[in-house]
Design an enzyme around this catalytic site. Structure first.
Site, PDB file in Angstrom:
ATOM      1  N   SER A   1      69.321 -36.629  44.764  1.00 16.36           N
ATOM      2  CA  SER A   1      68.876 -35.890  45.928  1.00 16.36           C
ATOM      3  C   SER A   1      68.942 -34.424  45.524  1.00 16.36           C
ATOM      4  O   SER A   1      70.016 -33.935  45.172  1.00 16.36           O
ATOM      5  CB  SER A   1      69.819 -36.176  47.099  1.00 16.36           C
ATOM      6  OG  SER A   1      69.247 -35.745  48.303  1.00 16.36           O
ATOM      7  N   GLU A   2      67.807 -33.724  45.528  1.00 23.65           N
ATOM      8  CA  GLU A   2      67.807 -32.401  44.877  1.00 23.65           C
ATOM      9  C   GLU A   2      68.647 -31.357  45.606  1.00 23.65           C
ATOM     10  O   GLU A   2      68.912 -30.303  45.062  1.00 23.65           O
ATOM     11  CB  GLU A   2      66.385 -31.896  44.616  1.00 23.65           C
ATOM     12  CG  GLU A   2      65.588 -31.509  45.822  1.00 23.65           C
ATOM     13  CD  GLU A   2      64.437 -32.490  46.050  1.00 23.65           C
ATOM     14  OE1 GLU A   2      64.609 -33.688  45.717  1.00 23.65           O
ATOM     15  OE2 GLU A   2      63.397 -32.066  46.564  1.00 23.65           O
TER      16      GLU A   2
END
Lengths: 215, 220
Positions: B50-51
């Site tokens: 998840s950036e």
């Protein structure tokens, strides 16, 4: 020991017109909303805001834009805050859109004393415009410049009274980066604990970077 | 709700899931790509990034934490063995080539592998978020999108008209009709979805494309 603790009311006077402010947070998660409130209650106007996204109109840094306190925002995403798009189109607000990784790295460079960095992100796109493109070992890179601020506003999970910080889960995001890149660093923590209660192995932001802790 | 639309998206997600390999670190864009995890075979283990700052992204657990969200800002979970980090590190993983596959949606993809998915000038200006870094840094870029736009216009075009997210970055396109690969600026139809013919794909695709030998053998 220097007393870093300040009240909400004391914090308001720290914000002045035309300052550049960096805020932690991703869609409001990891944004110190109490400090945002303090800015809203301060006299400060025409601010420049550097932040991952402009969140929603009513949370995170969103209210600063909705309430016309920001003249320019440097950010990677404005899609969830309709006020940002509206004010951008009516030219009330200048928006500089930056790829998220480039934004993080520009802040990191600012905080690390670097003059910039070369990234392949954005090559062949509008991001390249008016920037130097360099070829290194056969690959194209864009020269991106550092970002710094007058004030960084940080949300921590725990702060000890000297300003050592730990974060929680995905609320960390830009907070440790902006702690290095501003002249004055103000923290809002969920818990303020005594010095010695935080394990030095686990501290993410050391106290030397933190100037003020909101009580 | 439109029933055929749902099945089209699910068909795309199901096909993309087959591209993921055991041990891959994968970043999924918001929207359609988020359907993919439910189609991944139990025989392989894939880690999602998840950036906004962690690996081990999973669907939300019972105890929702306000500090744990995915890149769309929605409540999320983290698997045992996952790890949190800051945004600079997150994009070091991405830009540094440590992400094996990214799956993103698209507004337009052209035959040379250019992608446009972040702005419609004058209409929609959400910003690029992490998309430009993802298409630049991930080892494999898969575009998962419906074959036609809402206005029924081809999205796989000769040349992107919208501002680009990345230049020559797309490796594969998966739609509800077909699968294409792009190598050395050449687009090739490599697979047809069940019940779909080459003529239909040609009708609905503006780009020029080659047809893979396997398909030629099947239709002759």
């Amino acid at each position: 020991m220097v007393n870093k603790l300040i009240t909400f009311n004391e914090s308001k006077s720290l914000f002045q017109d035309k300052m550049t402010i960096m805020s932690g947070g991703f869609m409001g998660v990891g944004t110190p909303e109490k400090i945002v409130e303090a800015i809203l209650e301060s006299e400060a106007n025409e601010l420049t805001l550097i932040t991952n996204d402009t969140s929603f109109e009513n949370n995170g840094v969103g209210p600063l834009i909705a309430n016309n306190r920001i003249a320019k925002v440097v950010t990677s995403h404005i899609g969830t805050n309709r006020a940002t798009g509206r004010k951008m189109i009516s030219k009330e607000l200048e928006v500089e859109l930056v790829p998220q990784g480039t934004l993080a790295e520009r802040i990191r460079a600012g905080g690390a004393g670097l003059g910039g960095f070369l990234t392949p992100t954005g090559v062949g796109t509008v991001v390249e415009k008016d920037k130097q493109v360099m070829q290194i070992e056969g690959k194209k890179y864009i020269l991106e410049t550092p970002l710094k601020a007058d004030i960084a506003i940080i949300k921590a999970y725990k702060a000890d009274k000297s300003g050592n910080l730990v974060y929680r889960q995905s609320a960390r995001n830009f907070n440790p980066l902006i702690a290095l890149a501003a002249k004055l660093v103000i923290v809002q923590a969920e818990h303020i604990v005594e010095i010695g209660e935080l394990d030095p192995e686990c501290i993410v932001t050391p106290n030397v970077l933190v100037d003020k802790i909101l009580i | 709700m439109n029933k055929t639309l749902i099945s089209a998206k699910e068909r795309i997600a199901q096909r993309v899931a087959q591209e993921l390999q055991n041990g891959d670190l994968v970043n999924l864009g918001i929207g359609l790509p988020t359907l993919i995890p439910s189609y991944i075979s139990n025989n392989i283990q894939v880690t999602f990034q998840s950036e906004n700052g962690f690996i081990g992204l999973s669907s939300v657990e019972d105890n929702v934490s306000p500090d744990l969200v995915n890149a769309g800002g929605q409540p999320a979970g983290i698997k045992q063995g996952g790890a949190f980090f800051d945004s600079a590190f997150s994009f070091e993983l991405i830009r540094g080539g440590h992400v094996d596959v990214t799956v993103l949606g698209g507004l337009e993809v052209d035959q040379e592998g250019n992608l446009a998915n972040w702005i419609i000038p004058g209409k929609l200006v959400p910003g690029m978020g992490g998309a430009m870094d993802l298409v630049t840094g991930a080892k494999k870029v898969i575009i998962a999108m419906e074959h036609l736009s809402k206005k029924e216009e081809p999205k796989i075009v000769k040349k992107c008209k919208l501002p680009l997210t990345g230049s020559n970055v797309v490796d594969m396109i998966v739609t509800e009709l077909a699968v294409f690969k792009i190598e050395n600026k050449e687009l090739t139809l490599i697979e047809l979805m069940p019940g779909v013919g080459v003529d239909e794909v040609r009708d609905k695709t503006e780009a020029d494309f080659n047809i893979h030998e396997d398909i030629k053998t099947k239709i002759n």
